[in-house]
Design a protein around this motif. Structure first.
Motif, mmCIF file in Angstrom:
data_model
loop_
_atom_site.group_PDB
_atom_site.id
_atom_site.type_symbol
_atom_site.label_atom_id
_atom_site.label_comp_id
_atom_site.label_asym_id
_atom_site.label_seq_id
_atom_site.Cartn_x
_atom_site.Cartn_y
_atom_site.Cartn_z
ATOM 1 N N THR A 1 -9.713 9.749 4.924
ATOM 2 C CA THR A 1 -8.721 10.196 5.895
ATOM 3 C C THR A 1 -8.982 9.472 7.211
ATOM 4 O O THR A 1 -10.053 9.647 7.812
ATOM 5 C CB THR A 1 -8.818 11.714 6.125
ATOM 6 N N TRP B 1 -5.115 4.290 10.388
ATOM 7 C CA TRP B 1 -4.545 5.346 11.227
ATOM 8 C C TRP B 1 -3.176 4.939 11.782
ATOM 9 O O TRP B 1 -2.188 5.658 11.660
ATOM 10 C CB TRP B 1 -5.503 5.667 12.370
ATOM 11 N N ARG C 1 -1.258 2.549 10.733
ATOM 12 C CA ARG C 1 -0.302 2.336 9.642
ATOM 13 C C ARG C 1 0.415 3.643 9.326
ATOM 14 O O ARG C 1 1.644 3.683 9.173
ATOM 15 C CB ARG C 1 -1.027 1.814 8.407
ATOM 16 N N GLN C 2 -0.340 4.705 9.218
ATOM 17 C CA GLN C 2 0.254 6.006 8.910
ATOM 18 C C GLN C 2 1.162 6.488 10.041
ATOM 19 O O GLN C 2 2.236 7.048 9.794
ATOM 20 C CB GLN C 2 -0.846 7.026 8.639
ATOM 21 N N GLN C 3 0.733 6.270 11.279
ATOM 22 C CA GLN C 3 1.540 6.727 12.409
ATOM 23 C C GLN C 3 2.863 5.980 12.490
ATOM 24 O O GLN C 3 3.930 6.585 12.695
ATOM 25 C CB GLN C 3 0.762 6.550 13.725
ATOM 26 N N ARG D 1 2.414 -0.939 0.005
ATOM 27 C CA ARG D 1 1.914 0.330 0.531
ATOM 28 C C ARG D 1 0.421 0.445 0.246
ATOM 29 O O ARG D 1 -0.043 0.106 -0.837
ATOM 30 C CB ARG D 1 2.658 1.509 -0.113
ATOM 31 N N ASP E 1 4.428 4.369 10.045
ATOM 32 C CA ASP E 1 5.253 4.705 8.885
ATOM 33 C C ASP E 1 5.955 6.041 9.088
ATOM 34 O O ASP E 1 7.127 6.210 8.718
ATOM 35 C CB ASP E 1 4.391 4.751 7.616
ATOM 36 N N ALA E 2 5.245 6.999 9.674
ATOM 37 C CA ALA E 2 5.856 8.311 9.931
ATOM 38 C C ALA E 2 7.001 8.193 10.929
ATOM 39 O O ALA E 2 8.030 8.864 10.796
ATOM 40 C CB ALA E 2 4.792 9.282 10.436
ATOM 41 N N ARG F 1 -3.057 2.668 -0.154
ATOM 42 C CA ARG F 1 -3.617 3.966 -0.502
ATOM 43 C C ARG F 1 -5.090 3.958 -0.132
ATOM 44 O O ARG F 1 -5.799 2.985 -0.368
ATOM 45 C CB ARG F 1 -3.446 4.241 -1.997
#
Length: 618
Positions: free
Chosen positions: A284, A256, A258-260, A278, A262-263, A280
Motif C-alpha cells: 500500500t 502513490w 499513480r493512484q491519486q 495498469r 488515476d482517481a 498492480r
C-alpha cells in the motif's frame, strides 16, 4: 483546455534499474541524467543504459527525458552537440535544457523542455521560450495557482510542475552560494547543499535571534491534495523530485501519485493517461514513510507559516507516540502502532538534535534499541523513519504493469488464426496450420482454448477478453496452442514498437522573438559565446557574464528566495502593526556572514555576499 488532455506522471530515474521500476510502478515518463551535463553530477548514466531504458519505457508508451540542464563552457559545446545526437539515436524523447546556447547548435529533431533552472515564472518568459522552440516549460516551484493559470492562459506550451520532493530554497538557477563558498556551482550540477547546514541569525547588534538552526532548510513538497487544481490550472506533467533518492522512495512515491492521478481522471472525460498499462502493487503506497522533511504545498495557495524545517534537514519520520517508560536497555511507547524488529526510531534530544535508533527487538510496545539511548526521557515524542515491514516489501518485486488485450481465435482455410489487439488498437495476427478435427468434448474444448490463450504469464499483457469465432470447437494440441499464443505476443510487441512515435519537436523557431529583458545580469547564467549570441539575436543589448565566470565581484545576491526569515521570526512589516520597523539581519554560516536584503514589494529575501575568490583577495 484541449479535449482529452493527457496528464503525465513524471518520475525520477537515478539509473536504469530505478527507471524500469518507476515504469513498473506507474510512471508515464522518466527523467534521467546522461553521461554529462545534467544538474545532478552524481547521477550520470551511459548512453547504452539510456537506450535500454527508452526501449523498456516505450513498450508502455512512456517517455524518457534526459536532464541536459547545466550551463556549458565554450570548450564543452562540441561535446554537448555530439551527445544530443547520441541520445536521440538512443531513443530519448526530449532534452531538459538550461543553456540557451544549445539552440544555436546543430541539434537532432528532438523535443526541448525548458528546465526550471531557466527560472520560468512569468507568462512573458514562458511565451518567449515557446516562440524559440521549446515544447514544454518546467515552472518554478514557487508559483501560486493563480500565477500558473495566468501562464497557461497566455501560452499553448506544455506546463510541468514539481509535486513532490525536496525544495530548493532559492529560485532554481538563481543560487550561487555553493559556488561562492566552495567553488562548486549549482548551475553546473555540483551543488554543495549549503542550504541544509546549521546557521545563526543575528540582528545589527550581534544578538542572535536563532542559533545553529537550519534556517534555509525547507520542508519537502507534497501536492497530493492539489493535483486536480493543478490540472485545472493548466499543468499537464506532474513531476516527482528525487534523482538521488533510494529505490524504495521511487517505488512508493510513484505508486502513490499513480493512484491519486488515476482517481482524479476517473469520470473526468477531459483527461486521459499519458501512457498505457495498469500497475498492480504488493504494498500500500504511503509517501509519508519515505524520506521527507515534513510536507508543504509551498506557495500554491499563497504565503503560509511553517514551510521551513529549521530543526533538522534529515528525515525524522512519522509520529508514532511518546515514551511512557524507560528501562536500562529498553523503552516503552504509548502508541497504537505495531512495531517490528529492524524499525528505525528517532527523536529530538534536549539540544533539539535529531537522534536515531534502530530497534533490535520489538515486544509489543516495548522496544530494545541496538544503540545507547541518550537524551531520552518519559514524554519524549518518537518518530519512525524506517518501517521495516514496508521496506521488506519494497526490496522485492513490488509491482507488475500490464496492458490489456483482446484475443480472438478464428477459422482459416488452412487451420486457425489468433489475433491479439491491445487497448490502443494495435494488433497482430498469427496463423496455425492444422488438420481440423472436432473436439470429442466441445464444452471442455472451449474452456481449454480460452484458458490456454489467456495464460499470458510473464509477458507485458493481460487478457481482458478471449473470443472464439470458430465454426465449432476443434481439437488443438496444447503445445501448438501455446506456440501460437507466444508467436502472437511476440508479433504484437514488434507491432507496438513500430507504432511508437516520439513527441515531435516544436516547429516554432522564431528569429524575431524578443526576449522580455533588454539587459541581462549574471542572473541569466550566460556562460558561453553561443548563449550570448542567442540573446543578442533576440534583442538583448547588454549581457553580463555568468556568476561562475567572475573571479572578483562586489556584494551580490547569492540566493533569491520566497522563503523569508523576517516572516519566520515575526519581523515582517506587512504582518506587524503600523509603523513597525524591522531590524537589519545577518545570516552566519560557519565562518561566513551574509547580509540579508528584503524586497517586500516582491515578497523576496536576498542572501548577499561576495565570491570566495573575492573575499580571499581582500
Amino acid at each position: 483546455m484541449n479535449q482529452r488532455q493527457k496528464l503525465e506522471l513524471l518520475a525520477p530515474a537515478k539509473n536504469l534499474e530505478f527507471g524500469i521500476e518507476a515504469i513498473n510502478h506507474g510512471a508515464d515518463a522518466l527523467y534521467i541524467g546522461g553521461p554529462t551535463f545534467g544538474a545532478r553530477a552524481a547521477a550520470g548514466n551511459s548512453v547504452a543504459d539510456i537506450a535500454k531504458l527508452a526501449a523498456y519505457a516505450h513498450r508502455y508508451d512512456a517517455k524518457v527525458l534526459v536532464a541536459f540542464n547545466t550551463i556549458l563552457r565554450d570548450d564543452e559545446l562540441e561535446d554537448a552537440q555530439r551527445l544530443t545526437h547520441q541520445l536521440y539515436d538512443a531513443g530519448v524523447d526530449a532534452l531538459i535544457v538550461q543553456d540557451l546556447g544549445l539552440l544555436r547548435l546543430d541539434l537532432p529533431p528532438i523535443a526541448l523542455h525548458a528546465s526550471t533552472q531557466l527560472d520560468n515564472r512569468t507568462p512573458e518568459k514562458v511565451r518567449f521560450l515557446e516562440e524559440v522552440g521549446f515544447s514544454r516549460a518546467v515552472l518554478a516551484r514557487e508559483l501560486s495557482l493563480a500565477q500558473i493559470r495566468e501562464i497557461a492562459q497566455q501560452t499553448s506550451i506544455q506546463l510541468e510542475f514539481f509535486i513532490h520532493g525536496a525544495l530548493c530554497v532559492s529560485y532554481s538557477g538563481q543560487c550561487y552560494i555553493s559556488h561562492a563558498i566552495t567553488g562548486r556551482s549549482a548551475n553546473r550540477g555540483e551543488c554543495a547543499q549549503l542550504c541544509r547546514v546549521p546557521c545563526t541569525l543575528e540582528n545589527r547588534d550581534g544578538i542572535a535571534l536563532a542559533k545553529d538552526q537550519h534556517l534555509l532548510s525547507l520542508k519537502d513538497m507534497n501536492q497530493s491534495a492539489n493535483l486536480q487544481a493543478l490540472a485545472e490550472a493548466g499543468i499537464s506533467s506532474f513531476k516527482i523530485e528525487g534523482r538521488l533518492k533510494d529505490l524504495s522512495y521511487v517505488k512508493n512515491v510513484t505508486a502513490w501519485y499513480r493512484q491519486q492521478l488515476d482517481a482524479i481522471m476517473a469520470g473526468q472525460p477531459q483527461w486521459q493517461r499519458a501512457s498505457v498499462g495498469r500497475s498492480r502493487y504488493t504494498f500500500t503506497p504511503q509517501p509519508e514513510k519515505s524520506f521527507n522533511r515534513g510536507s508543504t504545498d509551498y506557495f500554491l495557495h499563497g504565503r503560509q507559516i511553517e514551510i521551513n524545517s529549521f530543526l533538522s534537514p534529515k528525515f525524522a519520520g512519522e509520529p508514532v507516540g511518546t515514551v511512557s517508560r524507560l528501562g536500562d536497555k529498553w523503552l516503552e511507547v504509548q502508541s497504537n502502532e505495531i512495531f517490528h524488529n529492524g524499525d528505525g526510531i528517532s527523536y529530538f534530544n534536549q539540544k533539539k538534535e535529531l537522534v536515531g535508533l534502530r530497534v533490535n527487538r520489538a515486544e509489543g510496545n516495548r522496544l530494545f534499541p541496538a544503540e545507547t539511548m541518550r537524551g531520552l526521557s518519559v514524554g519524549t515524542e518518537l518518530f519512525r523513519n524506517h518501517d521495516q515491514e514496508l521496506e521488506k516489501l519494497l526490496e522485492k518485486k513490488s509491482a507488475e504493469r500490464h496492458i490489456s488485450v483482446n484475443m480472438q481465435l478464428s477459422d482459416t482455410d488452412e487451420g486457425v488464426s489468433l489475433q491479439i489487439t491491445d487497448e490502443q488498437g494495435v494488433s497482430a495476427s498469427v496463423a496455425l496450420a492444422l488438420v481440423k478435427e472436432p473436439a470429442s468434448n466441445p464444452e471442455r474444448a472451449v474452456t481449454t482454448l480460452q484458458e490456454q490463450l489467456a495464460k499470458l504469464g510473464n509477458t507485458m499483457f493481460v487478457a481482458d477478453k478471449v473470443e472464439l469465432t470458430l465454426s465449432q470447437p476443434w481439437f488443438i494440441p496444447v503445445s501448438s496452442l501455446n506456440a501460437l499464443r507466444r508467436d502472437a505476443v511476440q508479433q504484437l510487441e514488434l507491432a507496438r514498437a513500430a507504432a511508437y512515435q516520439r513527441p515531435a519537436p516544436s516547429t516554432q523557431r522564431s528569429p524575431l522573438a524578443v526576449f522580455p529583458q533588454q539587459k541581462l545580469t549574471y542572473l541569466s547564467n550566460v556562460y558561453n559565446q553561443q548563449a550570448a549570441a542567442f540573446y543578442q539575436q533576440h534583442g538583448v543589448g547588454t549581457i553580463a557574464p555568468a556568476y561562475e565566470m567572475n573571479q572578483e565581484s562586489d556584494e551580490v545576491s547569492l540566493m533569491i528566495t520566497k522563503h523569508c526569515l523576517r516572516y519566520s521570526f515575526n519581523q515582517c512589516p506587512k504582518e506587524r502593526e503600523p509603523g513597525f520597523k524591522p531590524e537589519s539581519l545577518v545570516l552566519k554560516m560557519g565562518k561566513d556572514a551574509f547580509r540579508l536584503k528584503f524586497d517586500c514589494k516582491r515578497c523576496e529575501m536576498h542572501v548577499l555576499g561576495k565570491s570566495k575568490q573575492s573575499r580571499l583577495s581582500k
